[in-house]
Scaffold this motif. Structure first.
Motif, PDB file in Angstrom:
ATOM      1  N   ALA A 178      25.437   8.752   6.284  1.00 14.21           N
ATOM      2  CA  ALA A 178      23.975   8.783   6.278  1.00 14.21           C
ATOM      3  C   ALA A 178      23.446   7.777   5.259  1.00 14.21           C
ATOM      4  O   ALA A 178      22.476   7.055   5.517  1.00 14.21           O
ATOM      5  N   PHE A 179      24.132   7.696   4.104  1.00 15.45           N
ATOM      6  CA  PHE A 179      23.681   6.758   3.076  1.00 15.45           C
ATOM      7  C   PHE A 179      23.820   5.312   3.561  1.00 15.45           C
ATOM      8  O   PHE A 179      22.956   4.471   3.309  1.00 15.45           O
ATOM      9  N   SER A 180      24.886   5.034   4.315  1.00 17.24           N
ATOM     10  CA  SER A 180      25.059   3.653   4.781  1.00 17.24           C
ATOM     11  C   SER A 180      23.963   3.288   5.786  1.00 17.24           C
ATOM     12  O   SER A 180      23.590   2.120   5.906  1.00 17.24           O
ATOM     13  N   ILE A 181      23.421   4.275   6.477  1.00 16.27           N
ATOM     14  CA  ILE A 181      22.293   3.981   7.380  1.00 16.27           C
ATOM     15  C   ILE A 181      21.046   3.622   6.561  1.00 16.27           C
ATOM     16  O   ILE A 181      20.314   2.693   6.909  1.00 16.27           O
ATOM     17  N   LEU A 182      20.835   4.329   5.459  1.00 18.95           N
ATOM     18  CA  LEU A 182      19.700   3.970   4.587  1.00 18.95           C
ATOM     19  C   LEU A 182      19.843   2.525   4.099  1.00 18.95           C
ATOM     20  O   LEU A 182      18.883   1.756   4.085  1.00 18.95           O
ATOM     21  N   ILE A 183      21.073   2.176   3.704  1.00 19.73           N
ATOM     22  CA  ILE A 183      21.318   0.810   3.221  1.00 19.73           C
ATOM     23  C   ILE A 183      21.024  -0.202   4.337  1.00 19.73           C
ATOM     24  O   ILE A 183      20.386  -1.233   4.122  1.00 19.73           O
ATOM     25  N   ALA A 184      21.475   0.146   5.553  1.00 17.87           N
ATOM     26  CA  ALA A 184      21.315  -0.781   6.673  1.00 17.87           C
ATOM     27  C   ALA A 184      19.849  -0.952   7.079  1.00 17.87           C
ATOM     28  O   ALA A 184      19.510  -1.876   7.811  1.00 17.87           O
ATOM     29  N   MET A 185      18.992  -0.063   6.632  1.00 24.59           N
ATOM     30  CA  MET A 185      17.565  -0.207   6.976  1.00 24.59           C
ATOM     31  C   MET A 185      16.902  -1.340   6.194  1.00 24.59           C
ATOM     32  O   MET A 185      15.749  -1.706   6.462  1.00 24.59           O
ATOM     33  N   GLY A 186      17.647  -1.902   5.235  1.00 23.04           N
ATOM     34  CA  GLY A 186      17.220  -3.128   4.545  1.00 23.04           C
ATOM     35  C   GLY A 186      15.803  -3.090   4.018  1.00 23.04           C
ATOM     36  O   GLY A 186      15.444  -2.218   3.226  1.00 23.04           O
ATOM     37  N   GLU A 187      15.005  -4.017   4.480  1.00 19.48           N
ATOM     38  CA  GLU A 187      13.650  -4.225   3.949  1.00 19.48           C
ATOM     39  C   GLU A 187      12.668  -3.091   4.265  1.00 19.48           C
ATOM     40  O   GLU A 187      11.548  -3.087   3.776  1.00 19.48           O
ATOM     41  N   LYS A 188      13.085  -2.190   5.132  1.00 17.18           N
ATOM     42  CA  LYS A 188      12.165  -1.094   5.480  1.00 17.18           C
ATOM     43  C   LYS A 188      11.998  -0.121   4.310  1.00 17.18           C
ATOM     44  O   LYS A 188      10.972   0.525   4.164  1.00 17.18           O
ATOM     45  N   ARG A 245       0.820  -1.223   0.000  1.00 12.60           N
ATOM     46  CA  ARG A 245       0.000   0.000   0.000  1.00 12.60           C
ATOM     47  C   ARG A 245       0.852   1.270   0.000  1.00 12.60           C
ATOM     48  O   ARG A 245       0.350   2.355   0.276  1.00 12.60           O
ATOM     49  N   ILE A 246       2.144   1.113  -0.277  1.00 12.21           N
ATOM     50  CA  ILE A 246       3.018   2.300  -0.271  1.00 12.21           C
ATOM     51  C   ILE A 246       3.522   2.561  -1.693  1.00 12.21           C
ATOM     52  O   ILE A 246       4.269   1.741  -2.250  1.00 12.21           O
ATOM     53  N   SER A 247       3.107   3.692  -2.256  1.00  7.30           N
ATOM     54  CA  SER A 247       3.448   3.998  -3.656  1.00  7.30           C
ATOM     55  C   SER A 247       4.910   4.437  -3.788  1.00  7.30           C
ATOM     56  O   SER A 247       5.566   4.783  -2.802  1.00  7.30           O
ATOM     57  N   ASP A 248       5.393   4.437  -5.032  1.00 10.20           N
ATOM     58  CA  ASP A 248       6.775   4.869  -5.274  1.00 10.20           C
ATOM     59  C   ASP A 248       7.036   6.310  -4.819  1.00 10.20           C
ATOM     60  O   ASP A 248       8.060   6.571  -4.187  1.00 10.20           O
ATOM     61  N   PRO A 249       6.142   7.276  -5.122  1.00 10.04           N
ATOM     62  CA  PRO A 249       6.433   8.639  -4.653  1.00 10.04           C
ATOM     63  C   PRO A 249       6.525   8.728  -3.124  1.00 10.04           C
ATOM     64  O   PRO A 249       7.342   9.479  -2.582  1.00 10.04           O
ATOM     65  N   VAL A 250       5.713   7.926  -2.411  1.00  3.29           N
ATOM     66  CA  VAL A 250       5.818   7.912  -0.943  1.00  3.29           C
ATOM     67  C   VAL A 250       7.175   7.331  -0.542  1.00  3.29           C
ATOM     68  O   VAL A 250       7.880   7.874   0.319  1.00  3.29           O
ATOM     69  N   ARG A 251       7.562   6.237  -1.188  1.00  2.89           N
ATOM     70  CA  ARG A 251       8.849   5.599  -0.864  1.00  2.89           C
ATOM     71  C   ARG A 251      10.012   6.580  -1.075  1.00  2.89           C
ATOM     72  O   ARG A 251      10.945   6.639  -0.283  1.00  2.89           O
ATOM     73  N   MET A 252       9.940   7.327  -2.166  1.00  3.63           N
ATOM     74  CA  MET A 252      11.010   8.298  -2.462  1.00  3.63           C
ATOM     75  C   MET A 252      11.073   9.383  -1.389  1.00  3.63           C
ATOM     76  O   MET A 252      12.149   9.764  -0.921  1.00  3.63           O
ATOM     77  N   THR A 253       9.900   9.868  -0.999  1.00  3.24           N
ATOM     78  CA  THR A 253       9.879  10.947  -0.006  1.00  3.24           C
ATOM     79  C   THR A 253      10.419  10.446   1.334  1.00  3.24           C
ATOM     80  O   THR A 253      11.156  11.158   2.030  1.00  3.24           O
ATOM     81  N   THR A 254      10.065   9.213   1.694  1.00  8.73           N
ATOM     82  CA  THR A 254      10.546   8.639   2.958  1.00  8.73           C
ATOM     83  C   THR A 254      12.075   8.578   2.955  1.00  8.73           C
ATOM     84  O   THR A 254      12.728   8.947   3.935  1.00  8.73           O
ATOM     85  N   ILE A 255      12.645   8.130   1.843  1.00 11.67           N
ATOM     86  CA  ILE A 255      14.107   8.035   1.750  1.00 11.67           C
ATOM     87  C   ILE A 255      14.742   9.428   1.929  1.00 11.67           C
ATOM     88  O   ILE A 255      15.674   9.606   2.711  1.00 11.67           O
ATOM     89  N   CYS A 256      14.199  10.412   1.234  1.00 13.94           N
ATOM     90  CA  CYS A 256      14.755  11.775   1.320  1.00 13.94           C
ATOM     91  C   CYS A 256      14.574  12.346   2.722  1.00 13.94           C
ATOM     92  O   CYS A 256      15.446  13.046   3.247  1.00 13.94           O
ATOM     93  N   ASP A 257      13.439  12.046   3.343  1.00 12.92           N
ATOM     94  CA  ASP A 257      13.140  12.572   4.677  1.00 12.92           C
ATOM     95  C   ASP A 257      14.124  12.025   5.710  1.00 12.92           C
ATOM     96  O   ASP A 257      14.672  12.768   6.528  1.00 12.92           O
ATOM     97  N   ILE A 258      14.373  10.727   5.647  1.00  8.84           N
ATOM     98  CA  ILE A 258      15.292  10.104   6.618  1.00  8.84           C
ATOM     99  C   ILE A 258      16.706  10.636   6.386  1.00  8.84           C
ATOM    100  O   ILE A 258      17.403  11.030   7.321  1.00  8.84           O
ATOM    101  N   PHE A 293      19.016   6.768  -5.335  1.00  6.76           N
ATOM    102  CA  PHE A 293      19.191   7.954  -4.493  1.00  6.76           C
ATOM    103  C   PHE A 293      20.679   8.155  -4.178  1.00  6.76           C
ATOM    104  O   PHE A 293      21.180   9.285  -4.172  1.00  6.76           O
ATOM    105  N   GLY A 294      21.389   7.045  -3.978  1.00  8.23           N
ATOM    106  CA  GLY A 294      22.837   7.128  -3.747  1.00  8.23           C
ATOM    107  C   GLY A 294      23.518   7.822  -4.915  1.00  8.23           C
ATOM    108  O   GLY A 294      24.428   8.635  -4.740  1.00  8.23           O
ATOM    109  N   ASP A 295      23.056   7.512  -6.110  1.00  6.09           N
ATOM    110  CA  ASP A 295      23.561   8.147  -7.326  1.00  6.09           C
ATOM    111  C   ASP A 295      23.353   9.657  -7.282  1.00  6.09           C
ATOM    112  O   ASP A 295      24.219  10.438  -7.649  1.00  6.09           O
TER     113      ASP A 295
END
Ligand SMILES: [Fe+2]
Ligand SMILES: [Fe+2]
Length: 358
Positions: free
Chosen positions: A311-321, A279-292, A330-332
């Protein structure tokens, strides 16, 4: 107070009344913005005394006048005004003037255009947050001006210049909103979104935390860890924000979704609803990544900012979330291809089943 928040786009800014000015102005140095009623002789007399030491020190004064009559302008000049503007001047023009008086705003060229855009976006946030805080109608025109400015910066691939300007901003809420919006715009551009879709997602990013305008400031600005009770209150901001937009009407569904769900996680561990990937769309997923990511690299007086790589390695470590593919792209955007490769190496080989079900 509202003026103080707006001017903090150019750095730390304090406001005070004439009666407390002497004590508070002891260390002030770069620029004084003076907003006084110069038709009152007693005010002029007090202003003369208070401003005298700063005039001797060479601090420039910008006077904002309610009454632009020759008489008041002469008074302002006699008090040492370097510039005079009507108090009702449009915010972006006021911010441009202050920026150029401080010597931080270039007069011409590419950098000047970028700075102008930043000032426009910052003024739009000022309008937006003020309206949200006082329960007024949200200024749709200001939002679209801000979106325009931010998207232009993304198209020009000026993310670094944008960030440099964001760090100048002294107000944490503005800094966060500007940062998330700039990141989302650059992310959407990198993913090849159409102009209309970029506009939509950048608008949503501008509005994503609008519900925080109704959370008590002592909780929002608390520097230490939050109590369980305070956390419950702060976790209401997505729902409050969505309710504000629905009540006003006219906001597209993807914007409402982003405002409501930007703290949701793909594994269902987020809030406010605990929904999962399906139930989570791509635009929501993108915003969550940028927000964190924005929260991790933000600069606060009480903490050392995290480096982009960390900070990027923390995003990676969040795995399945988080959406792993989107995190890689986003790393790019933020680090270039070398670290995006790191993302590939660090990510656990995935069963993408749960996300594919989306
Ligand atoms: Fe939020
Ligand atoms: Fe946020």
């Amino acid at each position: 107070m509202a003026l103080q928040r707006k001017l903090s786009v150019w750095g730390a800014c304090r406001s005070f009344g004439l009666d407390e000015a002497e004590a508070m102005m002891a260390g002030v140095g770069r620029l004084l913005v003076v907003d006084l009623d110069l038709s009152d002789p007693a005010t002029i007399q007090s202003a003369r005394t208070v401003l005298a030491p700063h005039r001797r020190r060479g601090t420039p004064f910008l006077f904002l006048l309610r009454d632009m009559s020759p008489r008041c302008q002469i008074q302002a000049n006699a008090l040492g005004a370097k510039a005079i503007l009507p108090v009702a001047i449009p915010q972006p023009d006021l911010l441009d003037k202050v920026g150029s008086m401080l010597g931080v705003l270039q007069e011409t060229g590419r950098e000047a255009a970028q700075q102008q855009r930043f000032v426009r976006a910052s003024a739009a946030f000022a309008d937006l947050l003020e309206a949200a805080g006082s329960g007024d109608v949200l200024p749709v025109q200001a939002i679209s001006d801000g979106v325009e400015a931010i998207n232009q910066a993304a198209v020009d691939a000026d993310l670094d210049a944008w960030l440099d300007l964001v760090w100048r901003h002294d107000d944490a809420t503005y800094q966060h909103c500007l940062l998330v919006s700039g990141l989302v715009a650059a992310f959407a551009y990198r993913l090849g979104f159409s102009e209309a879709d970029r506009r939509l997602i950048t608008s949503a990013a501008m509005l994503h935390d609008v519900g925080k305008a109704q959370i008590p400031l002592d909780i929002l600005r608390k520097e230490g860890p939050l109590t369980a009770e305070e956390r419950v209150i702060i976790c209401r901001h997505p729902q409050i924000g969505r309710d504000m937009l629905v009540a006003q009407g006219g906001f597209a569904q993807p914007i409402l979704d982003i405002v409501l769900s930007h703290h949701e996680m793909l594994d269902g561990s987020g809030y406010p609803q605990g929904i999962g990937a399906d139930r989570i769309s791509d635009p929501v997923r993108m915003t969550t990544i940028c927000d964190i990511y924005a929260a991790l690299i933000e600069r606060r007086s009480y903490k050392v900012p995290m480096l982009p790589e960390e900070a990027f390695s923390i995003l990676i470590a969040m795995g399945e979330k988080l959406d792993r593919d989107l995190v890689r792209v986003f790393g790019d955007v933020i680090l270039g291809t070398a670290v995006a490769q790191l993302g590939k190496t660090l990510a656990v080989p995935a069963s993408r089943d749960s996300e594919q079900a989306a």
